[in-house]
Design a protein around this motif. Structure first.
Motif, PDB file in Angstrom:
ATOM      1  N   ASN A 171      26.890   1.347  -2.371  1.00 40.26           N
ATOM      2  CA  ASN A 171      27.882   0.565  -3.119  1.00 40.26           C
ATOM      3  C   ASN A 171      28.414  -0.628  -2.328  1.00 40.26           C
ATOM      4  O   ASN A 171      29.614  -0.919  -2.376  1.00 40.26           O
ATOM      5  CB  ASN A 171      29.035   1.461  -3.583  1.00 40.26           C
ATOM      6  N   LYS A 172      27.549  -1.300  -1.617  1.00 43.45           N
ATOM      7  CA  LYS A 172      27.945  -2.477  -0.848  1.00 43.45           C
ATOM      8  C   LYS A 172      27.917  -3.704  -1.753  1.00 43.45           C
ATOM      9  O   LYS A 172      27.090  -3.808  -2.657  1.00 43.45           O
ATOM     10  CB  LYS A 172      27.007  -2.706   0.345  1.00 43.45           C
ATOM     11  N   SER A 173      28.832  -4.627  -1.508  1.00 37.05           N
ATOM     12  CA  SER A 173      28.822  -5.899  -2.231  1.00 37.05           C
ATOM     13  C   SER A 173      27.607  -6.690  -1.756  1.00 37.05           C
ATOM     14  O   SER A 173      27.056  -6.412  -0.676  1.00 37.05           O
ATOM     15  CB  SER A 173      30.106  -6.670  -1.936  1.00 37.05           C
ATOM     16  N   PRO A 174      27.179  -7.685  -2.511  1.00 34.12           N
ATOM     17  CA  PRO A 174      26.037  -8.499  -2.059  1.00 34.12           C
ATOM     18  C   PRO A 174      26.266  -9.129  -0.679  1.00 34.12           C
ATOM     19  O   PRO A 174      25.338  -9.211   0.137  1.00 34.12           O
ATOM     20  CB  PRO A 174      25.906  -9.577  -3.143  1.00 34.12           C
ATOM     21  N   GLU A 175      27.498  -9.536  -0.406  1.00 34.27           N
ATOM     22  CA  GLU A 175      27.812 -10.157   0.895  1.00 34.27           C
ATOM     23  C   GLU A 175      27.708  -9.128   2.026  1.00 34.27           C
ATOM     24  O   GLU A 175      27.131  -9.397   3.085  1.00 34.27           O
ATOM     25  CB  GLU A 175      29.215 -10.777   0.874  1.00 34.27           C
ATOM     26  N   ASP A 176      28.279  -7.924   1.804  1.00 33.84           N
ATOM     27  CA  ASP A 176      28.202  -6.870   2.827  1.00 33.84           C
ATOM     28  C   ASP A 176      26.760  -6.410   3.026  1.00 33.84           C
ATOM     29  O   ASP A 176      26.341  -6.154   4.159  1.00 33.84           O
ATOM     30  CB  ASP A 176      29.074  -5.671   2.441  1.00 33.84           C
ATOM     31  N   ALA A 177      26.023  -6.316   1.929  1.00 35.09           N
ATOM     32  CA  ALA A 177      24.626  -5.893   2.033  1.00 35.09           C
ATOM     33  C   ALA A 177      23.817  -6.898   2.843  1.00 35.09           C
ATOM     34  O   ALA A 177      22.994  -6.511   3.679  1.00 35.09           O
ATOM     35  CB  ALA A 177      24.030  -5.731   0.641  1.00 35.09           C
ATOM     36  N   GLU A 178      24.085  -8.174   2.626  1.00 30.61           N
ATOM     37  CA  GLU A 178      23.363  -9.202   3.396  1.00 30.61           C
ATOM     38  C   GLU A 178      23.736  -9.138   4.879  1.00 30.61           C
ATOM     39  O   GLU A 178      22.872  -9.232   5.755  1.00 30.61           O
ATOM     40  CB  GLU A 178      23.668 -10.591   2.844  1.00 30.61           C
ATOM     41  N   ARG A 179      25.028  -8.952   5.161  1.00 33.97           N
ATOM     42  CA  ARG A 179      25.486  -8.861   6.555  1.00 33.97           C
ATOM     43  C   ARG A 179      24.837  -7.675   7.271  1.00 33.97           C
ATOM     44  O   ARG A 179      24.331  -7.808   8.395  1.00 33.97           O
ATOM     45  CB  ARG A 179      27.017  -8.732   6.589  1.00 33.97           C
ATOM     46  N   ILE A 180      24.814  -6.503   6.619  1.00 34.32           N
ATOM     47  CA  ILE A 180      24.209  -5.308   7.230  1.00 34.32           C
ATOM     48  C   ILE A 180      22.705  -5.497   7.378  1.00 34.32           C
ATOM     49  O   ILE A 180      22.121  -5.143   8.403  1.00 34.32           O
ATOM     50  CB  ILE A 180      24.545  -4.050   6.410  1.00 34.32           C
ATOM     51  N   MET A 181      22.070  -6.082   6.372  1.00 38.69           N
ATOM     52  CA  MET A 181      20.621  -6.320   6.433  1.00 38.69           C
ATOM     53  C   MET A 181      20.285  -7.230   7.608  1.00 38.69           C
ATOM     54  O   MET A 181      19.323  -6.975   8.350  1.00 38.69           O
ATOM     55  CB  MET A 181      20.146  -6.955   5.117  1.00 38.69           C
ATOM     56  N   LEU A 182      21.078  -8.285   7.823  1.00 41.74           N
ATOM     57  CA  LEU A 182      20.827  -9.178   8.959  1.00 41.74           C
ATOM     58  C   LEU A 182      21.078  -8.473  10.285  1.00 41.74           C
ATOM     59  O   LEU A 182      20.368  -8.721  11.268  1.00 41.74           O
ATOM     60  CB  LEU A 182      21.686 -10.442   8.839  1.00 41.74           C
ATOM     61  N   GLN A 183      22.054  -7.598  10.303  1.00 41.80           N
ATOM     62  CA  GLN A 183      22.308  -6.808  11.518  1.00 41.80           C
ATOM     63  C   GLN A 183      21.104  -5.916  11.826  1.00 41.80           C
ATOM     64  O   GLN A 183      20.673  -5.811  12.971  1.00 41.80           O
ATOM     65  CB  GLN A 183      23.569  -5.969  11.350  1.00 41.80           C
ATOM     66  N   VAL A 184      20.540  -5.277  10.797  1.00 44.61           N
ATOM     67  CA  VAL A 184      19.345  -4.455  10.978  1.00 44.61           C
ATOM     68  C   VAL A 184      18.207  -5.325  11.486  1.00 44.61           C
ATOM     69  O   VAL A 184      17.483  -4.957  12.427  1.00 44.61           O
ATOM     70  CB  VAL A 184      18.941  -3.760   9.646  1.00 44.61           C
ATOM     71  N   HIS A 185      18.053  -6.514  10.900  1.00 44.86           N
ATOM     72  CA  HIS A 185      16.960  -7.410  11.265  1.00 44.86           C
ATOM     73  C   HIS A 185      17.076  -7.905  12.712  1.00 44.86           C
ATOM     74  O   HIS A 185      16.084  -7.945  13.442  1.00 44.86           O
ATOM     75  CB  HIS A 185      16.933  -8.598  10.299  1.00 44.86           C
ATOM     76  N   HIS A 186      18.285  -8.253  13.125  1.00 48.45           N
ATOM     77  CA  HIS A 186      18.478  -8.838  14.466  1.00 48.45           C
ATOM     78  C   HIS A 186      18.637  -7.807  15.577  1.00 48.45           C
ATOM     79  O   HIS A 186      18.147  -8.014  16.692  1.00 48.45           O
ATOM     80  CB  HIS A 186      19.683  -9.786  14.465  1.00 48.45           C
ATOM     81  N   THR A 187      19.328  -6.707  15.306  1.00 50.76           N
ATOM     82  CA  THR A 187      19.598  -5.737  16.381  1.00 50.76           C
ATOM     83  C   THR A 187      18.730  -4.482  16.287  1.00 50.76           C
ATOM     84  O   THR A 187      18.720  -3.677  17.209  1.00 50.76           O
ATOM     85  CB  THR A 187      21.074  -5.304  16.382  1.00 50.76           C
ATOM     86  N   GLY A 188      18.068  -4.297  15.148  1.00 52.55           N
ATOM     87  CA  GLY A 188      17.205  -3.126  14.998  1.00 52.55           C
ATOM     88  C   GLY A 188      17.847  -1.948  14.308  1.00 52.55           C
ATOM     89  O   GLY A 188      17.173  -1.000  13.924  1.00 52.55           O
ATOM     90  N   VAL A 189      19.165  -2.000  14.137  1.00 45.40           N
ATOM     91  CA  VAL A 189      19.867  -0.892  13.482  1.00 45.40           C
ATOM     92  C   VAL A 189      21.125  -1.434  12.803  1.00 45.40           C
ATOM     93  O   VAL A 189      21.756  -2.369  13.297  1.00 45.40           O
ATOM     94  CB  VAL A 189      20.215   0.229  14.491  1.00 45.40           C
ATOM     95  N   GLY A 190      21.472  -0.853  11.654  1.00 43.89           N
ATOM     96  CA  GLY A 190      22.691  -1.248  10.950  1.00 43.89           C
ATOM     97  C   GLY A 190      23.352  -0.031  10.337  1.00 43.89           C
ATOM     98  O   GLY A 190      22.680   0.868   9.827  1.00 43.89           O
ATOM     99  N   GLU A 191      24.677  -0.016  10.394  1.00 44.30           N
ATOM    100  CA  GLU A 191      25.439   1.122   9.866  1.00 44.30           C
ATOM    101  C   GLU A 191      25.744   0.903   8.387  1.00 44.30           C
ATOM    102  O   GLU A 191      26.344  -0.095   8.005  1.00 44.30           O
ATOM    103  CB  GLU A 191      26.744   1.287  10.647  1.00 44.30           C
TER     104      GLU A 191
END
Length: 127
Positions: free
Chosen positions: A73-93
């Motif tokens: 239930n993440k907003s589009p903005e939160d989903a994008e932020r977490i997705m980029l975190q996964v992409h850049h750091t390898g893991v996202g909460e």
């Protein structure tokens, strides 16, 4: 034979005499005097678990965003932020949940990824 009505103790509800009409043993003929102590059970907070998405080289970014919006239930903005975190750091909460909920979310994400032929990994770790 005359039956006499016996009065019950106000505190315990027990009769002052046993069924044979003799005083109850152990109380010296007195009406019951009991002390009832209420104890509150000590409740322990449930352990919390972090649900994490792990990066891979094959799962599209828009699929990861879709998963975050659909299951967490993440907003589009939160989903994008977490997705980029996964992409850049390898893991996202994705969130913090009790064990049963975290386990269910991990299973749902993994099954959804498999059905869509993506190798996306979702795990949980105790906080």
């Amino acid at each position: 034979m005359v039956m006499r009505e016996q009065k019950r103790s106000r505190t315990t509800g027990a009769l002052p005499f046993n069924t044979a009409g003799k005083p109850r043993e152990g109380d010296g003929g007195r009406e019951g005097t009991a002390v009832i102590a209420k104890t509150k059970p000590k409740l322990k907070r449930p352990s919390l678990y972090r649900v994490l998405l792990l990066n891979d080289d094959y799962t599209p970014m828009d699929f990861v965003q879709h998963v975050l919006q659909l299951f967490f239930n993440k907003s589009p903005e939160d989903a994008e932020r977490i997705m980029l975190q996964v992409h850049h750091t390898g893991v996202g909460e994705c969130g913090v949940f009790t064990y049963e909920i975290a386990e269910t979310k991990v299973t749902q994400v993994m099954e959804f990824a498999r059905k869509n032929l993506h190798p996306l990994q979702c795990v949980m770790e105790k906080m």
